[in-house]
Design a protein around this motif. Structure first.
Motif, PDB file in Angstrom:
ATOM      1  N   GLY A  88       3.668 -60.413  -2.659  1.00  0.00           N
ATOM      2  CA  GLY A  88       3.599 -59.131  -1.975  1.00  0.00           C
ATOM      3  C   GLY A  88       4.941 -58.429  -1.970  1.00  0.00           C
ATOM      4  O   GLY A  88       5.911 -58.887  -2.557  1.00  0.00           O
ATOM      5  N   ARG A  89       5.010 -57.301  -1.269  1.00  0.00           N
ATOM      6  CA  ARG A  89       6.224 -56.494  -1.230  1.00  0.00           C
ATOM      7  C   ARG A  89       7.166 -56.893  -0.110  1.00  0.00           C
ATOM      8  O   ARG A  89       8.347 -56.611  -0.163  1.00  0.00           O
ATOM      9  N   ASP A  90       6.653 -57.496   0.940  1.00  0.00           N
ATOM     10  CA  ASP A  90       7.452 -57.915   2.094  1.00  0.00           C
ATOM     11  C   ASP A  90       8.162 -56.770   2.798  1.00  0.00           C
ATOM     12  O   ASP A  90       9.065 -56.993   3.570  1.00  0.00           O
ATOM     13  N   ASP A  91       7.817 -55.541   2.539  1.00  0.00           N
ATOM     14  CA  ASP A  91       8.465 -54.438   3.225  1.00  0.00           C
ATOM     15  C   ASP A  91       7.454 -53.440   3.776  1.00  0.00           C
ATOM     16  O   ASP A  91       7.801 -52.312   4.078  1.00  0.00           O
ATOM     17  N   THR A  92       6.223 -53.860   3.914  1.00  0.00           N
ATOM     18  CA  THR A  92       5.191 -52.915   4.322  1.00  0.00           C
ATOM     19  C   THR A  92       4.856 -52.977   5.808  1.00  0.00           C
ATOM     20  O   THR A  92       4.113 -52.143   6.295  1.00  0.00           O
ATOM     21  N   ALA A  93       5.408 -53.955   6.559  1.00  0.00           N
ATOM     22  CA  ALA A  93       5.100 -54.055   7.982  1.00  0.00           C
ATOM     23  C   ALA A  93       5.696 -52.861   8.724  1.00  0.00           C
ATOM     24  O   ALA A  93       6.865 -52.538   8.557  1.00  0.00           O
ATOM     25  N   GLN A  94       4.874 -52.207   9.513  1.00  0.00           N
ATOM     26  CA  GLN A  94       5.330 -51.064  10.291  1.00  0.00           C
ATOM     27  C   GLN A  94       4.854 -51.227  11.726  1.00  0.00           C
ATOM     28  O   GLN A  94       3.803 -51.793  11.985  1.00  0.00           O
ATOM     29  N   GLY A  95       5.650 -50.711  12.642  1.00  0.00           N
ATOM     30  CA  GLY A  95       5.279 -50.757  14.048  1.00  0.00           C
ATOM     31  C   GLY A  95       4.150 -49.773  14.348  1.00  0.00           C
ATOM     32  O   GLY A  95       3.778 -48.952  13.505  1.00  0.00           O
ATOM     33  N   GLU A  96       3.630 -49.872  15.554  1.00  0.00           N
ATOM     34  CA  GLU A  96       2.592 -48.953  15.980  1.00  0.00           C
ATOM     35  C   GLU A  96       3.154 -47.537  16.075  1.00  0.00           C
ATOM     36  O   GLU A  96       4.323 -47.342  16.401  1.00  0.00           O
ATOM     37  N   ARG A  97       2.334 -46.564  15.814  1.00  0.00           N
ATOM     38  CA  ARG A  97       2.744 -45.169  15.915  1.00  0.00           C
ATOM     39  C   ARG A  97       2.021 -44.498  17.067  1.00  0.00           C
ATOM     40  O   ARG A  97       0.875 -44.814  17.348  1.00  0.00           O
ATOM     41  N   ASP A  98       2.704 -43.570  17.688  1.00  0.00           N
ATOM     42  CA  ASP A  98       2.107 -42.795  18.771  1.00  0.00           C
ATOM     43  C   ASP A  98       1.527 -41.521  18.168  1.00  0.00           C
ATOM     44  O   ASP A  98       2.242 -40.550  17.938  1.00  0.00           O
ATOM     45  N   TRP A  99       0.245 -41.541  17.867  1.00  0.00           N
ATOM     46  CA  TRP A  99      -0.415 -40.401  17.209  1.00  0.00           C
ATOM     47  C   TRP A  99      -0.798 -39.313  18.204  1.00  0.00           C
ATOM     48  O   TRP A  99      -1.271 -38.252  17.830  1.00  0.00           O
ATOM     49  N   SER A 100      -0.575 -39.565  19.508  1.00  0.00           N
ATOM     50  CA  SER A 100      -0.937 -38.567  20.519  1.00  0.00           C
ATOM     51  C   SER A 100       0.102 -37.453  20.629  1.00  0.00           C
ATOM     52  O   SER A 100      -0.180 -36.413  21.199  1.00  0.00           O
ATOM     53  N   ARG A 101       1.295 -37.667  20.093  1.00  0.00           N
ATOM     54  CA  ARG A 101       2.350 -36.653  20.151  1.00  0.00           C
ATOM     55  C   ARG A 101       2.044 -35.478  19.232  1.00  0.00           C
ATOM     56  O   ARG A 101       1.466 -35.646  18.160  1.00  0.00           O
ATOM     57  N   ASP A 102       2.476 -34.321  19.627  1.00  0.00           N
ATOM     58  CA  ASP A 102       2.351 -33.127  18.810  1.00  0.00           C
ATOM     59  C   ASP A 102       3.336 -33.233  17.661  1.00  0.00           C
ATOM     60  O   ASP A 102       4.533 -33.445  17.879  1.00  0.00           O
ATOM     61  N   GLN A 116       6.743 -31.379  17.725  1.00  0.00           N
ATOM     62  CA  GLN A 116       7.812 -31.747  18.657  1.00  0.00           C
ATOM     63  C   GLN A 116       8.863 -32.588  17.938  1.00  0.00           C
ATOM     64  O   GLN A 116       8.538 -33.417  17.101  1.00  0.00           O
ATOM     65  N   ALA A 117      10.122 -32.368  18.292  1.00  0.00           N
ATOM     66  CA  ALA A 117      11.205 -33.166  17.704  1.00  0.00           C
ATOM     67  C   ALA A 117      11.162 -34.564  18.273  1.00  0.00           C
ATOM     68  O   ALA A 117      10.796 -34.780  19.417  1.00  0.00           O
ATOM     69  N   ALA A 118      11.548 -35.542  17.458  1.00  0.00           N
ATOM     70  CA  ALA A 118      11.520 -36.945  17.902  1.00  0.00           C
ATOM     71  C   ALA A 118      12.639 -37.233  18.862  1.00  0.00           C
ATOM     72  O   ALA A 118      13.652 -36.654  18.881  1.00  0.00           O
TER      73      ALA A 118
END
Length: 88
Positions: free
Chosen positions: A69-83, A86-88
């Motif tokens: 595998g690539r070993d670099d595809t793990a990502q944390g959860e995202r907050d999709w409720s944000r507009d 809006q700036a991060a």
């Protein structure tokens, strides 16, 4: 491997230019794709052969390429409720 040729780099205006030997068979105004490599070397080919070069790479990887595998595809959860505006 074919013959080796020497080329000379020179200044042309605010750019650098590469003078290539006529024996390479390139024509004036012909476009080439130039690819730098991590080891400092370069590859180049005629722009009209770009598809042929790309297709030539297909199947050229070893059998075990990316077997683990690539070993670099793990990502944390995202907050999709944000507009999204809006700036991060």
């Amino acid at each position: 491997m074919g013959e080796k040729y020497k080329a000379k780099i020179f200044k042309s205006g605010n750019s650098l230019a590469l003078r290539l030997p006529k024996a390479l068979g390139l024509e004036e105004g012909e476009e080439v794709t130039l690819v730098p490599h991590d080891d400092g070397s370069f590859s180049f080919w005629r722009q009209d052969r770009a598809r042929e070069v790309l297709m030539g790479l297909y199947g050229s990887m070893s059998t075990g390429f990316m077997a683990d595998g690539r070993d670099d595809t793990a990502q944390g959860e995202r907050d999709w409720s944000r507009d999204a505006t809006q700036a991060a």
